[in-house]
Design a protein around this motif. Structure first.
Motif, PDB file in Angstrom:
ATOM      1  N   PRO A 161      55.905  -1.203  41.165  1.00 37.84           N
ATOM      2  CA  PRO A 161      54.593  -0.726  41.623  1.00 37.84           C
ATOM      3  C   PRO A 161      54.294   0.709  41.197  1.00 37.84           C
ATOM      4  O   PRO A 161      53.126   1.061  40.989  1.00 37.84           O
ATOM      5  CB  PRO A 161      54.707  -0.857  43.145  1.00 37.84           C
ATOM      6  N   ALA A 162      55.321   1.532  41.050  1.00 37.12           N
ATOM      7  CA  ALA A 162      55.096   2.909  40.614  1.00 37.12           C
ATOM      8  C   ALA A 162      54.497   2.959  39.217  1.00 37.12           C
ATOM      9  O   ALA A 162      53.642   3.804  38.926  1.00 37.12           O
ATOM     10  CB  ALA A 162      56.405   3.696  40.652  1.00 37.12           C
ATOM     11  N   TYR A 163      54.944   2.068  38.335  1.00 30.11           N
ATOM     12  CA  TYR A 163      54.355   2.010  36.992  1.00 30.11           C
ATOM     13  C   TYR A 163      52.880   1.641  37.103  1.00 30.11           C
ATOM     14  O   TYR A 163      52.016   2.266  36.474  1.00 30.11           O
ATOM     15  CB  TYR A 163      55.092   0.988  36.128  1.00 30.11           C
ATOM     16  N   THR A 164      52.587   0.610  37.882  1.00 27.66           N
ATOM     17  CA  THR A 164      51.199   0.166  38.038  1.00 27.66           C
ATOM     18  C   THR A 164      50.335   1.280  38.612  1.00 27.66           C
ATOM     19  O   THR A 164      49.182   1.469  38.200  1.00 27.66           O
ATOM     20  CB  THR A 164      51.144  -1.075  38.942  1.00 27.66           C
ATOM     21  N   ALA A 165      50.900   2.059  39.553  1.00 34.08           N
ATOM     22  CA  ALA A 165      50.146   3.164  40.155  1.00 34.08           C
ATOM     23  C   ALA A 165      49.783   4.204  39.098  1.00 34.08           C
ATOM     24  O   ALA A 165      48.651   4.721  39.080  1.00 34.08           O
ATOM     25  CB  ALA A 165      50.960   3.799  41.270  1.00 34.08           C
ATOM     26  N   LEU A 166      50.718   4.523  38.202  1.00 33.37           N
ATOM     27  CA  LEU A 166      50.416   5.480  37.139  1.00 33.37           C
ATOM     28  C   LEU A 166      49.373   4.907  36.182  1.00 33.37           C
ATOM     29  O   LEU A 166      48.440   5.608  35.769  1.00 33.37           O
ATOM     30  CB  LEU A 166      51.687   5.849  36.380  1.00 33.37           C
ATOM     31  N   ALA A 167      49.526   3.640  35.815  1.00 35.81           N
ATOM     32  CA  ALA A 167      48.556   3.028  34.913  1.00 35.81           C
ATOM     33  C   ALA A 167      47.163   3.025  35.528  1.00 35.81           C
ATOM     34  O   ALA A 167      46.166   3.367  34.869  1.00 35.81           O
ATOM     35  CB  ALA A 167      48.993   1.602  34.573  1.00 35.81           C
ATOM     36  N   ASP A 168      47.077   2.666  36.803  1.00 33.44           N
ATOM     37  CA  ASP A 168      45.778   2.662  37.485  1.00 33.44           C
ATOM     38  C   ASP A 168      45.200   4.074  37.579  1.00 33.44           C
ATOM     39  O   ASP A 168      43.991   4.274  37.438  1.00 33.44           O
ATOM     40  CB  ASP A 168      45.922   2.075  38.886  1.00 33.44           C
ATOM     41  N   GLY A 169      46.064   5.063  37.815  1.00 34.68           N
ATOM     42  CA  GLY A 169      45.598   6.444  37.883  1.00 34.68           C
ATOM     43  C   GLY A 169      45.038   6.925  36.563  1.00 34.68           C
ATOM     44  O   GLY A 169      44.025   7.644  36.526  1.00 34.68           O
ATOM     45  N   LEU A 170      45.682   6.551  35.473  1.00 33.96           N
ATOM     46  CA  LEU A 170      45.185   6.940  34.153  1.00 33.96           C
ATOM     47  C   LEU A 170      43.866   6.239  33.832  1.00 33.96           C
ATOM     48  O   LEU A 170      42.960   6.838  33.242  1.00 33.96           O
ATOM     49  CB  LEU A 170      46.237   6.621  33.091  1.00 33.96           C
ATOM     50  N   ARG A 171      43.747   4.966  34.229  1.00 37.70           N
ATOM     51  CA  ARG A 171      42.473   4.266  34.030  1.00 37.70           C
ATOM     52  C   ARG A 171      41.358   4.933  34.827  1.00 37.70           C
ATOM     53  O   ARG A 171      40.236   5.101  34.333  1.00 37.70           O
ATOM     54  CB  ARG A 171      42.606   2.802  34.457  1.00 37.70           C
ATOM     55  N   ALA A 172      41.664   5.301  36.064  1.00 35.78           N
ATOM     56  CA  ALA A 172      40.655   5.938  36.906  1.00 35.78           C
ATOM     57  C   ALA A 172      40.231   7.278  36.316  1.00 35.78           C
ATOM     58  O   ALA A 172      39.046   7.630  36.319  1.00 35.78           O
ATOM     59  CB  ALA A 172      41.202   6.128  38.322  1.00 35.78           C
ATOM     60  N   ALA A 173      41.178   8.032  35.802  1.00 37.33           N
ATOM     61  CA  ALA A 173      40.845   9.318  35.187  1.00 37.33           C
ATOM     62  C   ALA A 173      39.974   9.118  33.959  1.00 37.33           C
ATOM     63  O   ALA A 173      39.030   9.893  33.721  1.00 37.33           O
ATOM     64  CB  ALA A 173      42.127  10.055  34.817  1.00 37.33           C
ATOM     65  N   ALA A 174      40.261   8.074  33.191  1.00 38.30           N
ATOM     66  CA  ALA A 174      39.455   7.790  32.007  1.00 38.30           C
ATOM     67  C   ALA A 174      38.030   7.410  32.390  1.00 38.30           C
ATOM     68  O   ALA A 174      37.063   7.833  31.753  1.00 38.30           O
ATOM     69  CB  ALA A 174      40.111   6.677  31.188  1.00 38.30           C
ATOM     70  N   ARG A 175      37.887   6.623  33.472  1.00 31.85           N
ATOM     71  CA  ARG A 175      36.539   6.244  33.921  1.00 31.85           C
ATOM     72  C   ARG A 175      35.755   7.471  34.362  1.00 31.85           C
ATOM     73  O   ARG A 175      34.570   7.605  34.061  1.00 31.85           O
ATOM     74  CB  ARG A 175      36.632   5.225  35.059  1.00 31.85           C
ATOM     75  N   ARG A 176      36.419   8.356  35.098  1.00 37.67           N
ATOM     76  CA  ARG A 176      35.718   9.566  35.563  1.00 37.67           C
ATOM     77  C   ARG A 176      35.279  10.434  34.394  1.00 37.67           C
ATOM     78  O   ARG A 176      34.240  11.110  34.476  1.00 37.67           O
ATOM     79  CB  ARG A 176      36.642  10.369  36.494  1.00 37.67           C
ATOM     80  N   ALA A 177      36.044  10.402  33.320  1.00 36.35           N
ATOM     81  CA  ALA A 177      35.706  11.204  32.158  1.00 36.35           C
ATOM     82  C   ALA A 177      34.712  10.488  31.241  1.00 36.35           C
ATOM     83  O   ALA A 177      34.327  11.026  30.212  1.00 36.35           O
ATOM     84  CB  ALA A 177      36.971  11.563  31.371  1.00 36.35           C
ATOM     85  N   GLY A 178      34.337   9.253  31.623  1.00 32.81           N
ATOM     86  CA  GLY A 178      33.365   8.506  30.830  1.00 32.81           C
ATOM     87  C   GLY A 178      33.912   7.898  29.564  1.00 32.81           C
ATOM     88  O   GLY A 178      33.174   7.570  28.644  1.00 32.81           O
ATOM     89  N   ARG A 179      35.258   7.691  29.540  1.00 27.92           N
ATOM     90  CA  ARG A 179      35.840   7.101  28.339  1.00 27.92           C
ATOM     91  C   ARG A 179      35.906   5.602  28.404  1.00 27.92           C
ATOM     92  O   ARG A 179      36.235   4.956  27.436  1.00 27.92           O
ATOM     93  CB  ARG A 179      37.246   7.690  28.109  1.00 27.92           C
ATOM     94  N   HIS A 180      35.653   4.999  29.577  1.00 27.07           N
ATOM     95  CA  HIS A 180      35.638   3.541  29.706  1.00 27.07           C
ATOM     96  C   HIS A 180      34.385   3.126  30.455  1.00 27.07           C
ATOM     97  O   HIS A 180      33.881   3.870  31.273  1.00 27.07           O
ATOM     98  CB  HIS A 180      36.876   3.044  30.446  1.00 27.07           C
TER      99      HIS A 180
END
Length: 363
Positions: free
Chosen positions: A344-363
């Motif tokens: 789950p820790a891996y998934t948490a990091l992956a989800d965090g990076l996706r969320a950061a990308a969305r906030r930055a408008g990259r996705h």
């Protein structure tokens, strides 16, 4: 600043992505996530996702090697750049393990963090015995330290984007650690080390590094005051490395974001340099969920601050973790298990990076 080789990798993104996908398919760690890896999810050229690397495992374990190459854009030598390894006999250098890691990083379009130039541990026996028996006096020790820093930084000049120059110099109460360096040379060894490292490679970013400095506390405040003082004196202290060795039996460190922000305000970089989150064994669903939360909270703090430029886990597989040998009855501290299956820790990091990308408008 990215090196020329990483800039080339970004410029040739299609080829790099194909190569990463091929490497990743060999790694048992891959499941779910639609084929994404941490390094591809990060997508920020100013945020590198890293791991410490066990030199023996890199040479002998193909799944481990595939995980290092596919998941991370930065690597740190777990032990291969420490003084006892690179200069086991006085004046006799052995760069072989470290050179192999740097060459591996070249082939996989990765940056390299240097760890560590000055520490009170893992010193060569010839140095500690020489100080103990008086054959190396204070003046001699200062000359030995200068030569070590100069030789090592020059050997890797242009290959290291961040150096942990001075490691673990304060106790928990913010007073200087009683180390060989402090006893023999006084606190000036810290500024000397930074100046010598900068002379040897002016382009590398130079860091202080320690544990238990995630939040605002006496120890992290000591680093803040030291950095502010040294920078005012023109000493090239450019970053604070925050190790991030956590334990779920304790509360999550307070004020992590505020701590990062105050170093940001000094004009310094910050980096999470050695993250793992241990637990009392056996692991269970609740413990793994808490572990995942702690990894995610550190990542969220990093991506929220402009100056946080790298996020490094201290090994990514429980198979090679240092924790069980150091903390009796504890372990399961990494983001994949002994078989490289994502936790789950891996998934948490992956989800965090996706969320950061969305906030930055990259996705």
């Amino acid at each position: 600043m990215l090196s020329r080789r990483l800039a080339l990798a970004v410029a040739t993104g299609a080829v790099a992505a194909l190569a990463l996908g091929t490497a990743a398919q060999a790694a048992p760690a891959r499941h779910g996530g639609h084929g994404a890896t941490l390094r591809t999810l990060a997508e920020r050229p100013d945020l590198l996702i890293g791991t410490a690397v066990d030199a023996s495992a890199l040479a002998a374990d193909a799944p481990y090697r595939a995980g290092v190459s596919s998941e991370f854009s930065s690597v740190t030598a777990e032990n291969a750049m420490k003084w006892e390894v690179v200069e086991p006999a006085r004046g006799s250098y052995d760069w072989s393990q470290a050179d192999r890691l740097v060459e591996f990083a070249h082939r996989h379009h990765q940056e390299v963090r240097g760890h560590t130039l000055v520490w009170h541990n893992q010193l060569p026996a010839w140095l500690t015995s020489g100080v103990a028996d008086g054959s190396i006096d204070a003046a001699g020790l200062r000359a030995v330290l200068r030569k070590h820093i100069t030789d090592e930084v020059r050997h890797f000049k242009g290959e290291i984007y961040q150096w942990d120059v001075v490691n673990e110099v304060f106790d928990e109460d913010g007073t200087y650690r009683d180390s060989l360096w402090l006893r023999e040379l006084g606190p000036s060894y810290i500024s000397d080390a930074f100046r010598w490292a900068h002379e040897a490679d002016p382009k590398a970013k130079l860091f202080l590094n320690d544990y238990n400095v995630e939040g605002v506390n006496a120890k992290s405040t000591a680093y803040y005051e030291l950095a502010k003082k040294l920078r005012a004196q023109g000493v090239p202290v450019q970053g604070l490395g925050i190790q991030g060795h956590l334990d779920i039996q304790y509360g999550f460190p307070g004020d992590v974001g505020d701590n990062l922000a105050r170093f940001d305000a000094l004009g310094m970089q910050t980096a999470f340099t050695e993250i793992d989150v241990r637990m009392t064994l056996p692991a269970d669903e609740a413990k793994l969920a808490r572990q995942a939360q702690d990894y995610r909270r550190l990542l969220d703090a990093c991506v929220a601050v402009r100056g946080c430029t790298s996020f490094t886990v201290w090994g990514f597989s429980d198979k090679y973790s240092w924790v069980p040998d150091t903390f009796s009855g504890q372990g399961a501290a990494n983001i994949t298990d002994e078989n490289f299956v994502r936790k789950p820790a891996y998934t948490a990091l992956a989800d965090g990076l996706r969320a950061a990308a969305r906030r930055a408008g990259r996705h």
